[in-house]
Design a protein around this motif. Sequence first.
Motif, short mmCIF file in Angstrom:
data_model
loop_
_atom_site.label_atom_id
_atom_site.label_comp_id
_atom_site.label_asym_id
_atom_site.label_seq_id
_atom_site.Cartn_x
_atom_site.Cartn_y
_atom_site.Cartn_z
N SER A 140 0.81 -1.22 0.00
CA SER A 140 0.00 0.00 0.00
C SER A 140 0.84 1.27 0.00
CB SER A 140 -0.94 0.01 1.21
OG SER A 140 -0.19 -0.08 2.41
N VAL A 141 2.12 1.17 0.37
CA VAL A 141 2.97 2.37 0.43
C VAL A 141 4.17 2.27 -0.50
CG1 VAL A 141 2.27 2.71 2.83
CG2 VAL A 141 4.47 1.59 2.32
N LYS A 142 4.36 1.14 -1.12
CA LYS A 142 5.53 0.94 -1.98
C LYS A 142 5.52 1.96 -3.12
CE LYS A 142 6.52 -3.32 -2.06
NZ LYS A 142 6.52 -4.78 -2.32
N GLY A 143 6.67 2.59 -3.32
CA GLY A 143 6.78 3.62 -4.34
C GLY A 143 6.45 5.01 -3.86
N ARG A 144 5.83 5.13 -2.70
CA ARG A 144 5.49 6.45 -2.16
C ARG A 144 6.26 6.75 -0.87
NH1 ARG A 144 0.52 7.35 -0.28
NH2 ARG A 144 0.13 5.16 0.28
N PHE A 145 6.52 5.73 -0.07
CA PHE A 145 7.22 5.90 1.20
C PHE A 145 8.65 5.39 1.06
CE2 PHE A 145 3.38 5.68 4.34
CZ PHE A 145 2.72 6.64 3.57
N THR A 146 9.57 6.09 1.72
CA THR A 146 10.97 5.67 1.73
C THR A 146 11.49 5.70 3.15
OG1 THR A 146 11.31 6.59 -0.49
CG2 THR A 146 13.27 6.08 0.82
N LEU A 147 12.10 4.61 3.56
CA LEU A 147 12.63 4.49 4.91
C LEU A 147 14.16 4.56 4.86
CD1 LEU A 147 11.79 4.06 7.81
CD2 LEU A 147 11.58 1.62 7.35
N SER A 148 14.74 5.36 5.74
CA SER A 148 16.18 5.47 5.83
C SER A 148 16.59 5.47 7.29
CB SER A 148 16.68 6.74 5.13
OG SER A 148 16.12 7.89 5.74
N ARG A 149 17.91 5.39 7.52
CA ARG A 149 18.37 5.39 8.91
C ARG A 149 19.69 6.10 9.03
NH1 ARG A 149 21.87 2.59 6.60
NH2 ARG A 149 23.08 0.85 7.42
N ASP A 150 19.96 6.57 10.24
CA ASP A 150 21.24 7.16 10.59
C ASP A 150 21.75 6.40 11.80
OD1 ASP A 150 23.32 8.70 11.69
OD2 ASP A 150 22.45 10.58 10.96
N ASN A 151 22.65 5.47 11.56
CA ASN A 151 23.11 4.62 12.66
C ASN A 151 23.81 5.41 13.76
OD1 ASN A 151 22.17 2.58 11.03
ND2 ASN A 151 23.95 1.27 11.31
N ALA A 152 24.56 6.41 13.36
CA ALA A 152 25.31 7.20 14.34
C ALA A 152 24.37 7.89 15.33
CB ALA A 152 26.18 8.22 13.64
N LYS A 153 23.22 8.32 14.84
CA LYS A 153 22.25 9.00 15.70
C LYS A 153 21.17 8.05 16.20
CE LYS A 153 22.86 13.47 13.45
NZ LYS A 153 22.20 14.59 12.72
N SER A 154 21.24 6.79 15.77
CA SER A 154 20.23 5.79 16.14
C SER A 154 18.83 6.29 15.80
CB SER A 154 20.34 5.47 17.64
OG SER A 154 19.85 4.18 17.93
N MET A 155 18.69 6.75 14.57
CA MET A 155 17.42 7.30 14.12
C MET A 155 16.99 6.65 12.80
SD MET A 155 17.75 11.40 14.82
CE MET A 155 16.01 11.66 14.45
N THR A 156 15.70 6.61 12.61
CA THR A 156 15.15 6.23 11.31
C THR A 156 14.20 7.32 10.85
OG1 THR A 156 13.21 5.00 12.08
CG2 THR A 156 15.29 3.80 11.95
N PHE A 157 14.02 7.39 9.52
CA PHE A 157 13.20 8.44 8.93
C PHE A 157 12.26 7.80 7.90
CE2 PHE A 157 15.87 11.56 10.84
CZ PHE A 157 17.15 11.03 10.79
N LEU A 158 11.00 8.15 8.02
CA LEU A 158 10.01 7.65 7.07
C LEU A 158 9.54 8.82 6.22
CD1 LEU A 158 8.34 5.19 6.11
CD2 LEU A 158 6.57 5.91 7.73
N GLN A 159 10.02 8.88 5.00
CA GLN A 159 9.61 9.92 4.07
C GLN A 159 8.35 9.46 3.36
OE1 GLN A 159 10.99 13.03 3.42
NE2 GLN A 159 9.20 13.33 2.10
N MET A 160 7.29 10.22 3.50
CA MET A 160 6.00 9.85 2.93
C MET A 160 5.61 10.87 1.88
SD MET A 160 4.03 8.67 6.42
CE MET A 160 3.87 10.34 7.02
#
Length: 121
Positions: free
Chosen positions: A63-83
């Motif tokens: 349902s979100v493939k092609g529209r949402f992108t997930l990334s991460r920053d290991n150094a900051k222990s963070m993830t980001f969901l671009q919608m």
Amino acid sequence: QVQLVESGGGLVQAGDSLRLSCVVSGRTSDSFAVGWFRQAPGKEREWVATITWDLGRTDYADSVKGRFTLSRDNAKSMTFLQMNSLRPADSAVYYCADQSYSTGPRGADHWGQGTQVTVSL
């Protein structure tokens, strides 16, 4: 203890974009990924996407493939969901969750408090 805090939700119009963030603290050696889930009123919580900490491998619900992108920053222990290209059907409370080798990529041991995303027509 693993703790997760989401941010970035809000009210947007259909077609707009939002970027959600998740800060993870207290990760253990068993933590292998972060999953994002969402729950709309009257509906069960559904899995949205997962990203692994090691190689950053991602997986998305259809349902979100092609529209949402997930990334991460290991150094900051963070993830980001671009919608992007948000739709009213994307309206829900979004949760990030710690995924371990025991829970697998569709379950979770620890959850954030959630952030509300509302998409209007």
